[in-house]
Design an enzyme around this catalytic site. Structure first.
Site, PDB file in Angstrom:
ATOM      1  N   ARG A  69       7.371  -0.743  -9.565  1.00 51.06           N
ATOM      2  CA  ARG A  69       7.161   0.590 -10.086  1.00 51.06           C
ATOM      3  C   ARG A  69       8.094   1.670  -9.446  1.00 51.06           C
ATOM      4  O   ARG A  69       8.332   2.438 -10.161  1.00 51.06           O
ATOM      5  CB  ARG A  69       5.826   0.858 -10.126  1.00 51.06           C
ATOM      6  CG  ARG A  69       5.105   0.191 -11.096  1.00 51.06           C
ATOM      7  CD  ARG A  69       3.557   0.567 -11.117  1.00 51.06           C
ATOM      8  NE  ARG A  69       2.656  -0.692 -10.579  1.00 51.06           N
ATOM      9  CZ  ARG A  69       1.499  -0.586 -10.128  1.00 51.06           C
ATOM     10  NH1 ARG A  69       0.779   0.520 -10.235  1.00 51.06           N
ATOM     11  NH2 ARG A  69       0.800  -1.492  -9.656  1.00 51.06           N
ATOM     12  N   GLU A 106      -4.465  -7.995   3.215  1.00 50.56           N
ATOM     13  CA  GLU A 106      -5.976  -8.542   3.504  1.00 50.56           C
ATOM     14  C   GLU A 106      -6.267  -9.896   3.861  1.00 50.56           C
ATOM     15  O   GLU A 106      -6.974 -10.473   4.745  1.00 50.56           O
ATOM     16  CB  GLU A 106      -6.797  -7.935   2.223  1.00 50.56           C
ATOM     17  CG  GLU A 106      -8.396  -7.998   2.491  1.00 50.56           C
ATOM     18  CD  GLU A 106      -9.119  -7.512   1.191  1.00 50.56           C
ATOM     19  OE1 GLU A 106      -8.292  -7.295   0.269  1.00 50.56           O
ATOM     20  OE2 GLU A 106     -10.219  -7.282   1.364  1.00 50.56           O
TER      21      GLU A 106
HETATM   22  O1  PRP Z   1      -0.601   1.536  -0.617  1.00 43.92           O
HETATM   23  P1  PRP Z   1      -0.771   0.068  -1.384  1.00 43.92           P
HETATM   24  O2  PRP Z   1      -2.205  -0.298  -0.873  1.00 43.92           O
HETATM   25  O3  PRP Z   1       0.295  -0.716  -0.756  1.00 43.92           O
HETATM   26  O4  PRP Z   1      -0.707  -0.119  -2.858  1.00 43.92           O
HETATM   27  C1  PRP Z   1       0.413   0.788  -3.451  1.00 43.92           C
HETATM   28  C2  PRP Z   1       1.223  -0.294  -4.090  1.00 43.92           C
HETATM   29  O5  PRP Z   1       0.523  -1.314  -5.101  1.00 43.92           O
HETATM   30  C3  PRP Z   1       1.011  -1.197  -6.272  1.00 43.92           C
HETATM   31  O6  PRP Z   1       2.198  -2.078  -6.213  1.00 43.92           O
HETATM   32  P2  PRP Z   1       2.166  -3.741  -6.559  1.00 43.92           P
HETATM   33  O7  PRP Z   1       2.218  -4.347  -5.310  1.00 43.92           O
HETATM   34  O8  PRP Z   1       0.751  -3.735  -7.159  1.00 43.92           O
HETATM   35  O9  PRP Z   1       3.267  -4.226  -7.577  1.00 43.92           O
HETATM   36  P3  PRP Z   1       4.065  -3.311  -8.710  1.00 43.92           P
HETATM   37  O10 PRP Z   1       4.933  -2.030  -8.044  1.00 43.92           O
HETATM   38  O11 PRP Z   1       5.234  -4.393  -8.752  1.00 43.92           O
HETATM   39  O12 PRP Z   1       3.338  -3.363  -9.871  1.00 43.92           O
HETATM   40  C4  PRP Z   1       1.898   0.319  -6.289  1.00 43.92           C
HETATM   41  O13 PRP Z   1       2.857   0.309  -7.119  1.00 43.92           O
HETATM   42  C5  PRP Z   1       2.289   0.597  -4.887  1.00 43.92           C
HETATM   43  O14 PRP Z   1       3.699   0.042  -4.583  1.00 43.92           O
HETATM   44  N1  ADE Z   2      -5.857   1.702  -8.071  1.00 40.62           N
HETATM   45  C1  ADE Z   2      -4.738   1.371  -8.098  1.00 40.62           C
HETATM   46  N2  ADE Z   2      -4.067   1.704  -9.293  1.00 40.62           N
HETATM   47  C2  ADE Z   2      -2.863   1.601  -9.513  1.00 40.62           C
HETATM   48  N3  ADE Z   2      -1.912   1.043  -8.918  1.00 40.62           N
HETATM   49  C3  ADE Z   2      -2.370   0.673  -7.657  1.00 40.62           C
HETATM   50  N4  ADE Z   2      -1.851  -0.202  -6.732  1.00 40.62           N
HETATM   51  C4  ADE Z   2      -2.662  -0.229  -5.549  1.00 40.62           C
HETATM   52  N5  ADE Z   2      -3.783   0.212  -5.991  1.00 40.62           N
HETATM   53  C5  ADE Z   2      -3.744   0.828  -7.318  1.00 40.62           C
HETATM   54 MG    MG Z   3       4.190  -1.127  -6.517  1.00 40.92          MG
END
Ligand code: PRP
Ligand code: ADE
Ligand code: MG
Length: 183
Positions: A69, A106
């Protein structure tokens, strides 16, 4: 940041939908895609990100987007500012010589990578992502960049989940700016 900024942030916030129990029970998912399906909100968000970068990080030389993202916003702001756009990706997705950073999840561990040619020692870079939750992703990305001797000037996210205090894990007191904070 002035009242115009606050008004724009409030407008953006009103466009972001949340989904309970996604992708797992107990998680409230904040969906940035719900906001950017609308053209004027894309412009508003871009304007906010660029405004923050110009005000807080005027000397930044590259934005580093976190897969996936984060890529949406790193490219758009880099284009407007005329600075570099560098990706950090999960292991095995970037060609050429890469620098890796392994970090704990985790359950188990994961590896982030950046292309060696894209990063030079001392480059002033800003990490961009949509959201900070536990801070695991941004902390690992910061450590990867610090290992490459980059100068990480800060992190910029659209949304921050305050209760998880993810920013406290980021090394070297590197600042985080979030547009929207959720309790
Ligand atoms: O602070 P954290 O606990 O690390 O979580 C935040 C991250 O999690 C989500 O990405 P995700 O890994 O779900 O992948 P995506 O961006 O490909 O959807 C979000 O876009 C952040 O990058
Ligand atoms: N609560 C949340 N909503 C959207 N993206 C996330 N990535 C990690 N936690 C999330
Ligand atoms: Mg992400």
């Amino acid at each position: 940041m002035d009242s115009d900024y606050e008004q724009k942030v409030a407008k953006l916030k009103s466009k972001i939908k949340s989904y309970p129990d996604f992708p797992k029970e107990g998680i409230l998912f904040w969906d940035i895609f719900s906001a950017i399906s609308d053209g004027p909100t894309c412009r508003l968000l871009q304007n906010l990100l660029v405004t923050v970068i110009r005000a807080k990080y005027p000397n930044v030389e590259a934005v580093v987007g976190l897969e996936s993202r984060g890529f949406l916003f790193s490219f758009s702001v880099a284009t407007e500012l005329g600075i570099g756009c560098l990706p950090i990706r999960k292991k095995g997705k970037l060609p050429g010589e890469v620098i890796s950073y392994k970090y704990d999840l985790e359950y188990g561990s994961d590896i982030l990578q950046i292309q060696k040619d894209s990063i030079r020692p001392g480059i002033k870079c800003l990490i961009i992502d949509d959201l900070i939750a536990t801070g695991g992703s941004i902390t690992a990305a910061t450590n990867l960049l610090l290992n490459c001797k980059a100068d990480v000037v800060g992190c910029l996210v659209i949304m921050e989940l305050i209760s998880l205090n993810g920013r406290s894990n980021i090394p070297n007191g590197i600042p985080v700016h979030s547009l929207i904070k959720y309790d």
